[in-house]
Scaffold this motif. Structure first.
Motif, PDB file in Angstrom:
ATOM      1  N   GLY A  86     -33.089  27.197   5.617  1.00 15.82           N
ATOM      2  CA  GLY A  86     -32.207  26.042   5.506  1.00 15.82           C
ATOM      3  C   GLY A  86     -30.739  26.410   5.554  1.00 15.82           C
ATOM      4  O   GLY A  86     -29.888  25.543   5.663  1.00 15.82           O
ATOM      5  N   TYR A  87     -30.452  27.704   5.461  1.00 16.51           N
ATOM      6  CA  TYR A  87     -29.067  28.166   5.524  1.00 16.51           C
ATOM      7  C   TYR A  87     -28.947  29.191   6.643  1.00 16.51           C
ATOM      8  O   TYR A  87     -29.813  30.048   6.811  1.00 16.51           O
ATOM      9  CB  TYR A  87     -28.631  28.779   4.196  1.00 16.51           C
ATOM     10  CG  TYR A  87     -28.736  27.803   3.052  1.00 16.51           C
ATOM     11  CD1 TYR A  87     -27.724  26.884   2.830  1.00 16.51           C
ATOM     12  CD2 TYR A  87     -29.856  27.792   2.238  1.00 16.51           C
ATOM     13  CE1 TYR A  87     -27.820  25.966   1.802  1.00 16.51           C
ATOM     14  CE2 TYR A  87     -29.963  26.881   1.199  1.00 16.51           C
ATOM     15  CZ  TYR A  87     -28.942  25.975   0.988  1.00 16.51           C
ATOM     16  OH  TYR A  87     -29.054  25.069  -0.012  1.00 16.51           O
ATOM     17  N   SER A  88     -27.884  29.110   7.380  1.00 13.71           N
ATOM     18  CA  SER A  88     -27.751  29.959   8.554  1.00 13.71           C
ATOM     19  C   SER A  88     -27.476  31.414   8.206  1.00 13.71           C
ATOM     20  O   SER A  88     -27.725  32.303   9.006  1.00 13.71           O
ATOM     21  CB  SER A  88     -26.624  29.425   9.441  1.00 13.71           C
ATOM     22  OG  SER A  88     -25.399  29.409   8.719  1.00 13.71           O
ATOM     23  N   ASP A  89     -26.956  31.656   7.013  1.00 16.57           N
ATOM     24  CA  ASP A  89     -26.508  33.010   6.690  1.00 16.57           C
ATOM     25  C   ASP A  89     -26.949  33.407   5.283  1.00 16.57           C
ATOM     26  O   ASP A  89     -26.163  33.957   4.519  1.00 16.57           O
ATOM     27  CB  ASP A  89     -24.979  33.080   6.816  1.00 16.57           C
ATOM     28  CG  ASP A  89     -24.487  34.522   6.819  1.00 16.57           C
ATOM     29  OD1 ASP A  89     -25.289  35.423   7.134  1.00 16.57           O
ATOM     30  OD2 ASP A  89     -23.306  34.735   6.491  1.00 16.57           O
ATOM     31  N   ALA A  90     -28.168  33.103   4.964  1.00 16.50           N
ATOM     32  CA  ALA A  90     -28.665  33.387   3.612  1.00 16.50           C
ATOM     33  C   ALA A  90     -29.804  34.395   3.675  1.00 16.50           C
ATOM     34  O   ALA A  90     -30.947  34.102   3.332  1.00 16.50           O
ATOM     35  CB  ALA A  90     -29.111  32.103   2.925  1.00 16.50           C
ATOM     36  N   LEU A 162     -23.042  42.513  -1.567  1.00 17.35           N
ATOM     37  CA  LEU A 162     -24.006  42.040  -2.572  1.00 17.35           C
ATOM     38  C   LEU A 162     -25.313  41.547  -1.958  1.00 17.35           C
ATOM     39  O   LEU A 162     -26.328  41.483  -2.650  1.00 17.35           O
ATOM     40  CB  LEU A 162     -23.374  40.936  -3.426  1.00 17.35           C
ATOM     41  CG  LEU A 162     -22.182  41.345  -4.283  1.00 17.35           C
ATOM     42  CD1 LEU A 162     -21.842  40.247  -5.278  1.00 17.35           C
ATOM     43  CD2 LEU A 162     -22.438  42.660  -5.016  1.00 17.35           C
ATOM     44  N   SER A 163     -25.285  41.205  -0.670  1.00 19.20           N
ATOM     45  CA  SER A 163     -26.531  40.763  -0.039  1.00 19.20           C
ATOM     46  C   SER A 163     -27.446  41.942   0.301  1.00 19.20           C
ATOM     47  O   SER A 163     -28.549  41.738   0.811  1.00 19.20           O
ATOM     48  CB  SER A 163     -26.240  39.959   1.237  1.00 19.20           C
ATOM     49  OG  SER A 163     -25.599  40.774   2.205  1.00 19.20           O
ATOM     50  N   GLN A 164     -26.983  43.162  -0.013  1.00 24.73           N
ATOM     51  CA  GLN A 164     -27.811  44.328   0.310  1.00 24.73           C
ATOM     52  C   GLN A 164     -28.056  45.226  -0.899  1.00 24.73           C
ATOM     53  O   GLN A 164     -28.547  46.346  -0.753  1.00 24.73           O
ATOM     54  CB  GLN A 164     -27.128  45.172   1.390  1.00 24.73           C
ATOM     55  CG  GLN A 164     -26.842  44.410   2.682  1.00 24.73           C
ATOM     56  CD  GLN A 164     -26.157  45.308   3.700  1.00 24.73           C
ATOM     57  OE1 GLN A 164     -26.772  46.203   4.279  1.00 24.73           O
ATOM     58  NE2 GLN A 164     -24.877  45.101   3.917  1.00 24.73           N
TER      59      GLN A 164
END
Ligand SMILES: [Fe+2]
Length: 374
Positions: A86-90, A162-164
């Motif tokens: 639902g989110y392009s960059d999540a 933080l996404s990694q």
């Protein structure tokens, strides 16, 4: 390495007009078996201006909702990937802690507030060096923890890092103990601890002034936290490394701040009694390294906030002081941890080893072998 794709569904994805991410995703409270994936959703906004101001545009402040999901049944030392439909960059990934002496990497930095352009360069430098297994942030994430808009800037800048990785923040004085800190970082308490490999990390709340305006309440909090810390350290003497992280440092080379933080200096005997390896602090916007009675005290407060001079290094304990934006990289491998401190430009400004120290593991009693004669 075995990878598992985790699809996280949110009802919001079905809502027409994607409200967009306000932060994250990132992972918090990671153990070898569990983790909580967090993302912040911009659910609305408010436009505000002074009633008598016809010249300046209104300020737009978002309304943010925290979404999260907790995973169980994970395996140690395994990287997992996830996405939030639902989110392009999540999308993101994280690695669970290893057990035993398996090597790992972490970074520490602090005081990211106030200069987002510099904060962005520090994060880019960390990512280009290689994303660590986890991050210990030493406080002052934002200039005012109560201001919701500032948190969206913080998470936007930190997104690629933080996404990694896993994120462990501590409270700085600029967080003001605001509920936003606890909500947005999914930190349950002002002080907490966790294990990663053969190391134990105790994160404390050094921001005594914002605990309460009442002196007796502040004293009671500090006594309670000190009791917790002593027990936490005492029960982790079989870890090779014990790191204590917080915001206010016990020592400083900033002349105008010497004499501050007596509550932190009062903790140093406890650090010595329980074989703390190193303290990781911030608050002073520069890099400082002290060695006292075998314990390393690092101040890495160069994550974006305006720099401070290092004009009066304490005599007898100073190893290195540099007024530059910086971050600390630690590679833990068995009974040695190698520390390198980088300036924002990629220069190594300090480098040294930490030696592990651990009480022996208790011998597990086994059933006696019974020999019978035929
Ligand atoms: Fe601070």
């Amino acid at each position: 390495m075995k990878k598992l794709l985790l699809f996280l569904f949110t009802g919001l994805a079905a809502v027409a007009g994607d409200p967009g991410l306000a932060g994250g995703p990132f992972v918090a409270a990671v153990t070898s078996k569990t983790a909580t994936i967090v993302w912040l959703v911009r659910s609305g906004e408010v436009s505000v201006k002074a009633a008598d101001d016809d010249k300046n545009p209104a300020t737009v402040s978002p309304s943010i909702r925290v979404e999260k999901t907790t995973l169980t049944g994970l395996k140690p030392n395994t990287r997992y990937e996830y996405s939030v439909p639902g989110y392009s960059d999540a999308k993101g990934s994280f690695k669970t802690p290893p057990t035993g002496d398996t090597p790992f990497d972490f970074v520490s930095y602090g005081d990211n507030r106030t200069r987002p352009d510099v904060h962005r360069k520090v994060i880019a430098a960390i990512v280009s060096h290689g994303v660590p297994d986890m991050v210990v942030q030493t406080g002052d994430l934002v200039a005012d923890g109560s201001d919701t808009l500032l948190w969206t800037t913080f998470f936007d800048i930190e997104k690629k890092l933080l996404s990694q990785t896993a994120f462990y923040p501590s409270l700085g004085n600029h967080e003001h103990h605001a509920q936003n800190f606890y909500d947005f970082t999914q930190t349950a308490k002002p002080y907490y601890s966790f294990d990663w490999g053969n190391a134990h990390f105790s994160v404390i709340d050094t921001d005594l002034d914002n605990v309460s305006p009442v002196e007796t309440v502040r004293a009671a909090f500090w006594a309670e936290q000190a009791r917790w810390l002593e027990n936490d350290l005492r029960t982790h003497q079989q870890s090779q490394f014990r790191f204590v992280a917080g915001h206010h440092p016990p020592f400083t080379a900033v002349a105008s701040r010497q004499g501050d933080n007596p509550h932190m200096r009062a903790l140093t005997p406890l650090f010595e009694t329980y074989h703390v390896t190193a303290g990781l602090f911030g608050h002073d916007h520069n890099y400082q390294h002290y060695l006292q009675n075998g314990i390393h005290y690092l101040t890495s407060g160069g994550g974006g906030a305006p720099l401070y001079d290092v004009d009066k290094p304490p005599v007898g304990i100073t190893q290195k002081v540099v007024s530059v934006e910086n971050w600390v990289s630690v590679h833990v491998d068995g009974k040695t941890a190698h520390v390198r401190v980088f300036s924002i430009n990629g220069d190594v400004i300090d480098e040294f080893d930490l030696q592990g120290w651990a009480l022996p593991k208790p011998v597990v009693a086994t059933a006696p072998v019974v020999v019978t004669q035929k």
